[in-house]
Design a protein around this motif. Structure first.
Motif, short mmCIF file in Angstrom:
data_model
loop_
_atom_site.label_atom_id
_atom_site.label_comp_id
_atom_site.label_asym_id
_atom_site.label_seq_id
_atom_site.Cartn_x
_atom_site.Cartn_y
_atom_site.Cartn_z
N ILE A 85 -27.38 4.03 -1.90
CA ILE A 85 -26.23 4.68 -2.54
C ILE A 85 -25.00 4.49 -1.68
O ILE A 85 -25.03 4.66 -0.46
N ARG A 86 -23.91 4.12 -2.33
CA ARG A 86 -22.62 4.03 -1.66
C ARG A 86 -21.63 4.97 -2.33
O ARG A 86 -21.60 5.07 -3.57
N VAL A 87 -20.83 5.62 -1.51
CA VAL A 87 -19.88 6.62 -2.00
C VAL A 87 -18.51 6.34 -1.41
O VAL A 87 -18.37 6.05 -0.21
N GLN A 88 -17.50 6.41 -2.25
CA GLN A 88 -16.11 6.28 -1.80
C GLN A 88 -15.32 7.47 -2.32
O GLN A 88 -15.45 7.86 -3.48
N MET A 89 -14.48 8.04 -1.45
CA MET A 89 -13.67 9.19 -1.82
C MET A 89 -12.20 8.90 -1.54
O MET A 89 -11.86 8.34 -0.50
N LEU A 90 -11.35 9.27 -2.48
CA LEU A 90 -9.92 9.08 -2.33
C LEU A 90 -9.18 10.36 -2.71
O LEU A 90 -9.37 10.89 -3.81
N ALA A 91 -8.35 10.85 -1.80
CA ALA A 91 -7.54 12.03 -2.09
C ALA A 91 -6.47 11.66 -3.11
O ALA A 91 -5.87 10.58 -3.04
N GLU A 92 -6.22 12.54 -4.06
CA GLU A 92 -5.19 12.29 -5.06
C GLU A 92 -3.80 12.25 -4.42
O GLU A 92 -2.89 11.63 -4.98
N SER A 93 -3.64 12.86 -3.27
CA SER A 93 -2.35 12.80 -2.58
C SER A 93 -2.08 11.40 -2.03
O SER A 93 -0.96 11.10 -1.62
N GLY A 94 -3.09 10.55 -2.01
CA GLY A 94 -2.93 9.18 -1.58
C GLY A 94 -2.68 8.24 -2.75
O GLY A 94 -2.89 7.03 -2.63
N LYS A 95 -2.26 8.79 -3.89
CA LYS A 95 -1.96 8.00 -5.07
C LYS A 95 -0.55 8.32 -5.55
O LYS A 95 0.09 9.27 -5.10
N VAL A 96 -0.06 7.53 -6.50
CA VAL A 96 1.27 7.73 -7.06
C VAL A 96 1.17 8.72 -8.22
O VAL A 96 0.45 8.48 -9.19
N ASP A 97 1.89 9.82 -8.11
CA ASP A 97 1.85 10.84 -9.15
C ASP A 97 2.81 10.46 -10.28
O ASP A 97 4.03 10.36 -10.07
N LEU A 98 2.28 10.26 -11.48
CA LEU A 98 3.10 9.84 -12.61
C LEU A 98 4.19 10.85 -12.96
O LEU A 98 5.24 10.48 -13.50
N ASN A 99 3.94 12.11 -12.66
CA ASN A 99 4.91 13.15 -13.02
C ASN A 99 5.94 13.42 -11.94
O ASN A 99 6.91 14.15 -12.19
N GLN A 100 5.74 12.90 -10.74
CA GLN A 100 6.63 13.20 -9.63
C GLN A 100 7.31 11.96 -9.04
O GLN A 100 8.38 12.07 -8.45
N ALA A 101 6.70 10.80 -9.17
CA ALA A 101 7.24 9.58 -8.55
C ALA A 101 8.61 9.23 -9.14
O ALA A 101 8.82 9.32 -10.34
N ASP A 102 9.53 8.82 -8.27
CA ASP A 102 10.83 8.39 -8.77
C ASP A 102 10.76 6.93 -9.22
O ASP A 102 9.73 6.27 -9.07
N LEU A 103 11.87 6.46 -9.77
CA LEU A 103 11.89 5.11 -10.34
C LEU A 103 11.60 4.06 -9.28
O LEU A 103 10.88 3.08 -9.54
N LYS A 104 12.11 4.25 -8.08
CA LYS A 104 11.92 3.27 -7.02
C LYS A 104 10.44 3.10 -6.66
O LYS A 104 9.96 1.98 -6.48
N LEU A 105 9.72 4.22 -6.58
CA LEU A 105 8.30 4.15 -6.24
C LEU A 105 7.51 3.48 -7.37
O LEU A 105 6.63 2.65 -7.11
N LEU A 106 7.83 3.82 -8.61
CA LEU A 106 7.15 3.19 -9.74
C LEU A 106 7.41 1.69 -9.76
O LEU A 106 6.49 0.89 -10.00
#
Length: 311
Positions: A85-106
């Motif tokens: 078994i292999r497991v990978q975990m990623l915090a959502e804070s390490g992703k681009v939030d569609l509701n908060q990201a500005d145009l430059k980040l997108l």
């Protein structure tokens, strides 16, 4: 004599027919047995993958930082019964939030998407137009008029995205682009920036500065800390040791919302993947609550793929 000859031929034909029927029946039974065995193996692999989700939750609760699993994209591996078994975990804070990201980040994320530059600009503006409060389209964006002109029977929400899947409704978005974007985006971060320490290797490479790319000083893929965990059946109860990695670890696994991907392999060929979005809770009997559960998840890159070995 003629009657005996006819009878003999008839008997031979009957024996031949019965042999064919018996062979066909045996072949059919063999195929059904093979199918049933395959279904059983897949079901077992699915159960093992679900066990990986439970293991990840338990290991994130370890009080010892050296034993605690981290939600930073590294891959953990352990054996359980017949399965690897292999497991990978990623915090959502390490992703681009569609509701908060500005145009430059997108725009920065989309700059690496497998689409032409003109479409990158249109999609970035259309995402902003979908969630903003007004009906005025941005320079390359789309509001009510553009959606109606495209023959669509819906218009932008003009509110925050309620799910990642809603992104597929944005004008210009297609399934190929959405599949490419999905690992990098979230609606659960609540932040306008990305925590690069918790981001995947691919997203870090996309977001690091051009100067850092040239000098090699940026946040590149971290050396693999994907060390095997001692097999469960060889450990005493409550003892899940993980070797020291030589790197300082923190409490980053105690993230409010994170994605857990668990993939199990049995017989070195049959795999099953479970994708879970979980939230850490401080009240109640359960330390985690399930936000989204996707069994038999097929869109994730296999954790057993060759390119994942260096995570």
């Amino acid at each position: 004599m003629r009657q005996k000859g006819v009878a003999l031929v008839l008997v031979l034909w009957i024996v031949t027919l019965l042999s064919i029927m018996a062979g066909s029946f045996a072949l059919s039974m063999r195929r059904e047995s093979s199918i049933m065995f395959g279904l059983k193996s897949v079901a077992q692999a699915q159960a093992y993958a679900e066990a990986g989700i439970a293991m990840a939750q338990m290991m994130m609760l370890q009080s010892d930082p050296l034993k605690r699993w981290q939600a930073d994209g590294q891959i953990y591996e352990f054996r359980f019964d017949r399965a690897l078994i292999r497991v990978q975990m990623l915090a959502e804070s390490g992703k681009v939030d569609l509701n908060q990201a500005d145009l430059k980040l997108l725009q920065r994320v989309l700059s690496q998407a497998p689409i032409e530059a003109e479409k990158q600009a249109r999609i970035a503006d259309a995402i902003i137009d979908w969630r903003d409060k007004d009906d005025t389209a941005r320079e390359d964006g789309a509001e009510k008029r553009e959606y109606k002109k495209a023959g669509l029977k819906y218009v932008p929400r003009n509110e925050a995205f309620q799910s990642l899947e809603e992104l597929q409704m944005v004008l210009g978005m297609d399934s190929e682009l959405y599949d490419w974007l999905e690992p990098f985006i979230t609606i659960h971060s609540g932040k306008s920036s990305v925590d690069l320490k918790k981001a995947s290797a691919e997203l870090r490479l996309i977001l690091e500065d051009e100067d850092e790319k040239r000098t090699g000083a940026g946040l590149r893929k971290t050396p693999s800390r994907s060390v095997p965990v001692t097999p469960v059946d060889e450990q005493s109860e409550g003892d899940f040791d993980m070797p020291e990695t030589g790197e300082e670890q923190d409490n980053s696994s105690n993230t409010d919302v994170l994605t857990i991907v668990s993939e199990a392999m049995i017989d070195e060929e049959i795999t099953a993947t479970v994708h879970a979005l979980v939230k850490r809770v401080d009240e109640g009997s359960a330390p985690f609550s399930i936000v989204q559960w996707r069994p038999k998840y097929t869109k994730a890159r296999s954790l057993f793929a060759v390119e994942m070995e260096n995570y």
